[in-house]
Motif scaffolding. Structure first.
Motif, PDB file in Angstrom:
ATOM      1  N   HIS A 104       6.094   1.322   7.415  1.00  0.00           N
ATOM      2  CA  HIS A 104       4.980   1.275   6.429  1.00  0.00           C
ATOM      3  C   HIS A 104       5.540   0.895   4.784  1.00  0.00           C
ATOM      4  O   HIS A 104       4.736  -0.055   4.197  1.00  0.00           O
ATOM      5  N   LEU A 105       6.744   1.536   4.571  1.00  0.00           N
ATOM      6  CA  LEU A 105       7.257   1.240   3.226  1.00  0.00           C
ATOM      7  C   LEU A 105       7.662  -0.241   3.169  1.00  0.00           C
ATOM      8  O   LEU A 105       7.543  -1.040   2.020  1.00  0.00           O
ATOM      9  N   LEU A 106       8.223  -0.648   4.234  1.00  0.00           N
ATOM     10  CA  LEU A 106       8.758  -2.278   4.365  1.00  0.00           C
ATOM     11  C   LEU A 106       7.367  -3.092   4.151  1.00  0.00           C
ATOM     12  O   LEU A 106       7.380  -3.882   3.315  1.00  0.00           O
ATOM     13  N   GLU A 108       4.624  -2.431   2.622  1.00  0.00           N
ATOM     14  CA  GLU A 108       4.326  -2.228   1.342  1.00  0.00           C
ATOM     15  C   GLU A 108       4.935  -3.190   0.348  1.00  0.00           C
ATOM     16  O   GLU A 108       4.433  -3.710  -0.611  1.00  0.00           O
ATOM     17  N   GLN A 109       6.273  -3.160   0.664  1.00  0.00           N
ATOM     18  CA  GLN A 109       7.361  -3.919  -0.259  1.00  0.00           C
ATOM     19  C   GLN A 109       7.029  -5.413  -0.027  1.00  0.00           C
ATOM     20  O   GLN A 109       7.251  -6.084  -0.866  1.00  0.00           O
ATOM     21  N   LEU A 110       6.820  -5.701   1.081  1.00  0.00           N
ATOM     22  CA  LEU A 110       6.599  -7.198   1.384  1.00  0.00           C
ATOM     23  C   LEU A 110       5.266  -7.794   0.990  1.00  0.00           C
ATOM     24  O   LEU A 110       5.217  -9.079   0.741  1.00  0.00           O
ATOM     25  N   HIS A 111       4.234  -6.897   0.912  1.00  0.00           N
ATOM     26  CA  HIS A 111       2.990  -7.326   0.271  1.00  0.00           C
ATOM     27  C   HIS A 111       2.968  -7.850  -0.879  1.00  0.00           C
ATOM     28  O   HIS A 111       3.556  -7.322  -2.066  1.00  0.00           O
ATOM     29  N   VAL A 112       2.359  -9.156  -0.917  1.00  0.00           N
ATOM     30  CA  VAL A 112       2.176  -9.794  -2.282  1.00  0.00           C
ATOM     31  C   VAL A 112       0.588  -9.813  -2.600  1.00  0.00           C
ATOM     32  O   VAL A 112       0.105 -10.575  -1.826  1.00  0.00           O
TER      33      VAL A 112
END
Length: 116
Positions: A104-106, A108-112
């Motif tokens: 989930h954290l990954l 969120e970080q990848l979401h643009v």
């Protein structure tokens, strides 16, 4: 086997053939292994995967189960993004809670965010 009109059957059979082949390759299975799982002769499954034959509804369902793909994907009805999301969800099902949190954290970080 009842026949669909040639105009409808050929494109649908080719869509199914391509999706079945791609799913089989992702699963690293041979045509013989899929045919055995589906309960059809190797020659029959080969004809389905070449787009020469359209399976019955029960056989179509067994192909979906054997290849672990939704029928929408096999019939070309599912958008690519949805297919990728489905694959991600399927891969995440067996993860521990701590790994799900990391995933989930990954994500969120990848979401643009979309541009306005």
């Amino acid at each position: 086997m009842p026949r669909l009109s040639a105009r409808v059957e050929r494109p649908l059979a080719m869509t199914l053939a391509a999706a079945a082949h791609a799913a089989r390759m992702r699963a690293a299975l041979t045509q013989a292994e899929v045919a055995r799982r589906v309960g059809v002769q190797l020659e029959v499954y080969g004809r389905i995967e070449r787009g020469e034959m359209f399976p019955s509804v029960p056989t179509l369902r067994r192909i979906c189960v054997a290849l672990e793909i939704p029928s929408d994907e096999l019939l070309g009805l599912e958008a690519r993004e949805s297919t990728d999301l489905h694959r991600l969800v399927r891969a995440a099902r067996g993860l521990k809670v701590s790994h799900l949190r990391l995933l989930h954290l990954l994500a969120e970080q990848l979401h643009v965010p979309p541009r306005e």
